[in-house]
Design a protein around this motif. Sequence first.
Motif, PDB file in Angstrom:
ATOM      1  N   ALA A 133       1.090  -1.336   0.084  1.00 23.61           N
ATOM      2  CA  ALA A 133       0.115  -0.194  -0.062  1.00 23.61           C
ATOM      3  C   ALA A 133       0.912   0.917  -0.190  1.00 23.61           C
ATOM      4  O   ALA A 133       0.601   2.624  -0.819  1.00 23.61           O
ATOM      5  CB  ALA A 133      -1.070  -0.016   1.591  1.00 23.61           C
ATOM      6  N   LEU A 134       2.005   0.728   0.894  1.00 23.99           N
ATOM      7  CA  LEU A 134       2.918   2.212   0.625  1.00 23.99           C
ATOM      8  C   LEU A 134       3.917   2.724  -0.519  1.00 23.99           C
ATOM      9  O   LEU A 134       5.408   3.236  -0.659  1.00 23.99           O
ATOM     10  CB  LEU A 134       3.644   2.053   2.303  1.00 23.99           C
ATOM     11  CG  LEU A 134       2.512   2.929   3.023  1.00 23.99           C
ATOM     12  CD1 LEU A 134       4.016   2.398   4.491  1.00 23.99           C
ATOM     13  CD2 LEU A 134       2.023   3.362   3.274  1.00 23.99           C
ATOM     14  N   LEU A 135       4.043   1.370  -1.041  1.00 26.60           N
ATOM     15  CA  LEU A 135       4.419   0.759  -2.653  1.00 26.60           C
ATOM     16  C   LEU A 135       6.129   1.490  -2.675  1.00 26.60           C
ATOM     17  O   LEU A 135       6.926   1.665  -3.067  1.00 26.60           O
ATOM     18  CB  LEU A 135       4.329   2.570  -3.845  1.00 26.60           C
ATOM     19  CG  LEU A 135       3.126   3.139  -4.566  1.00 26.60           C
ATOM     20  CD1 LEU A 135       3.075   4.322  -4.879  1.00 26.60           C
ATOM     21  CD2 LEU A 135       3.058   1.359  -5.537  1.00 26.60           C
ATOM     22  N   MET A 136       6.106   0.257  -1.707  1.00 27.49           N
ATOM     23  CA  MET A 136       7.378  -0.005  -0.880  1.00 27.49           C
ATOM     24  C   MET A 136       7.951  -1.103  -1.265  1.00 27.49           C
ATOM     25  O   MET A 136       9.118  -1.695  -0.458  1.00 27.49           O
ATOM     26  CB  MET A 136       8.040  -0.159   0.374  1.00 27.49           C
ATOM     27  CG  MET A 136       7.548   2.051   0.540  1.00 27.49           C
ATOM     28  SD  MET A 136       9.392   2.577   0.013  1.00 27.49           S
ATOM     29  CE  MET A 136       8.699   4.317  -1.221  1.00 27.49           C
ATOM     30  N   HIS A 137       7.181  -2.128  -1.724  1.00 29.78           N
ATOM     31  CA  HIS A 137       7.500  -3.440  -2.027  1.00 29.78           C
ATOM     32  C   HIS A 137       8.366  -3.750  -3.043  1.00 29.78           C
ATOM     33  O   HIS A 137       8.234  -4.541  -3.527  1.00 29.78           O
ATOM     34  CB  HIS A 137       6.464  -4.465  -2.444  1.00 29.78           C
ATOM     35  CG  HIS A 137       5.227  -3.645  -3.520  1.00 29.78           C
ATOM     36  ND1 HIS A 137       5.198  -2.648  -3.365  1.00 29.78           N
ATOM     37  CD2 HIS A 137       4.175  -4.415  -4.959  1.00 29.78           C
ATOM     38  CE1 HIS A 137       3.614  -2.551  -4.831  1.00 29.78           C
ATOM     39  NE2 HIS A 137       3.475  -3.404  -5.211  1.00 29.78           N
ATOM     40  N   SER A 138       9.369  -3.249  -3.715  1.00 26.67           N
ATOM     41  CA  SER A 138      10.602  -3.791  -4.744  1.00 26.67           C
ATOM     42  C   SER A 138      12.384  -3.593  -3.875  1.00 26.67           C
ATOM     43  O   SER A 138      13.014  -2.706  -4.438  1.00 26.67           O
ATOM     44  CB  SER A 138      10.244  -2.606  -6.029  1.00 26.67           C
ATOM     45  OG  SER A 138      10.764  -1.126  -5.846  1.00 26.67           O
ATOM     46  N   THR A 139      11.761  -2.975  -2.515  1.00 29.05           N
ATOM     47  CA  THR A 139      13.089  -2.399  -1.294  1.00 29.05           C
ATOM     48  C   THR A 139      13.528  -3.410  -0.632  1.00 29.05           C
ATOM     49  O   THR A 139      13.741  -3.464   0.902  1.00 29.05           O
ATOM     50  CB  THR A 139      12.053  -1.248  -1.238  1.00 29.05           C
ATOM     51  OG1 THR A 139      11.906  -1.640  -0.115  1.00 29.05           O
ATOM     52  CG2 THR A 139      11.948  -0.393  -1.987  1.00 29.05           C
ATOM     53  N   TRP A 140      12.859  -4.436  -0.994  1.00 26.72           N
ATOM     54  CA  TRP A 140      13.684  -5.939  -0.230  1.00 26.72           C
ATOM     55  C   TRP A 140      12.995  -5.601   1.012  1.00 26.72           C
ATOM     56  O   TRP A 140      13.172  -6.505   2.342  1.00 26.72           O
ATOM     57  CB  TRP A 140      15.062  -5.734  -0.051  1.00 26.72           C
ATOM     58  CG  TRP A 140      16.337  -5.983  -0.953  1.00 26.72           C
ATOM     59  CD1 TRP A 140      16.533  -6.244  -1.209  1.00 26.72           C
ATOM     60  CD2 TRP A 140      16.256  -4.197  -1.929  1.00 26.72           C
ATOM     61  NE1 TRP A 140      17.492  -6.447  -2.193  1.00 26.72           N
ATOM     62  CE2 TRP A 140      17.477  -5.101  -2.258  1.00 26.72           C
ATOM     63  CE3 TRP A 140      16.438  -3.342  -1.505  1.00 26.72           C
ATOM     64  CZ2 TRP A 140      17.895  -4.548  -3.469  1.00 26.72           C
ATOM     65  CZ3 TRP A 140      17.057  -2.779  -2.492  1.00 26.72           C
ATOM     66  CH2 TRP A 140      18.078  -3.223  -3.310  1.00 26.72           C
TER      67      TRP A 140
END
Length: 382
Positions: A133-140
């Motif tokens: 939801a926070l658009l951070m799911h490409s950051t390990w």
Amino acid sequence: MTMSVDATNRLKPGQLLPELVSARGLAAVWIVLAHTYAKTIEGNATLPAAVEYTRIVVDFFFVLSGFVLAHMYDEAWREGRFSYFGFLARRLARLYPLHLATLLLVLLLVTAGRFMGVEPDNPHDWWTFLVTALLMHSTWATSDLAWNWPSWSVSAEWCAYLAIPLFLALADRVRGTVARIAAGLGGFVAIAAFSELALRQELVSLTFDGGALRIAPSFFAGILLRRLFDDEPIFTSMTPRAYAAAVAGVFAVCAGLVALGVGYDALWPPMVVLVAALASRGTWAEPGLLRGRLLAWLGELSYALYLIHAIALQVVFALAERLGLATSVGERAVLGVIAIAATIVGSHIAYVVVERPGRRVVANLLLRPRQGASAAQKSGAA
């Protein structure tokens, strides 16, 4: 037919480049077809190399993104008019409504599946939901792809947007054609080498486990490429024959590399050449194959196609498997066609109902207060 091309043409900041719009749509369709084919033959055949190498299409999107955003915002950056908040607000308005809608749809489907005793394989839990939801799911931040799994690249895009002042400032320090080409290619080679040595993976293979790193050299190369168009007339004086040769050459080189079984990263340079050729074609006044209404519509629909197709595939095949209708390759092929049709219909609905109005709503919520305050300040100063 002889087509005249004005060697003095220049790309005007913000100018519509229809070839890039249509190419974005065709690239999204390519991904939809590849994933559908992979799902269709799952458990029955080995995935062909041509389908496996489709992952490079995402890097084409990344180069295209850097190019287009530089095309839109570079002039304001150079003149000191660039608003970081305004940029992020507009990009969030572009990305977030459909991302959130598809995330909530998957949440609904997963919840319904759990009531029926079906547990997803990937980590669909509260943490991965929050990170997505926070658009951070490409950051390990997650242990695997989860929820609407193609959206990892949306997260990578958002990370690049957050860092755009750094990208533009770095681009300012690279002057001259040779230096820009060397910086673009060298940046990719350096980050690809780091990925191989530190992460033990090819850069073009990273998704949840480093997609934010994967986008960096492509996004930067796109920015540098756009600046080359300002400085080098050759980029906007491409003849029809040269354009056709460049596009055909890209596909021929990629086909040859795939046939040789090289690493995925080797297909990255042709993606930059393809963006350059398509952008050059955008300076021509003459109509062309990529300027038809159907392809323009696909270009507008590309984001929805990309985010909807995985959901359509999962729903169609999961329902069929529960009904015992996905046992043969023939049945699965029919299901693949149904999933593609559902993707197209669902994407159009999502574009009309969610994406397009969502852009306006989010942009108004984020930008109107600042615009009103700015107008009030000017009025007070007067």
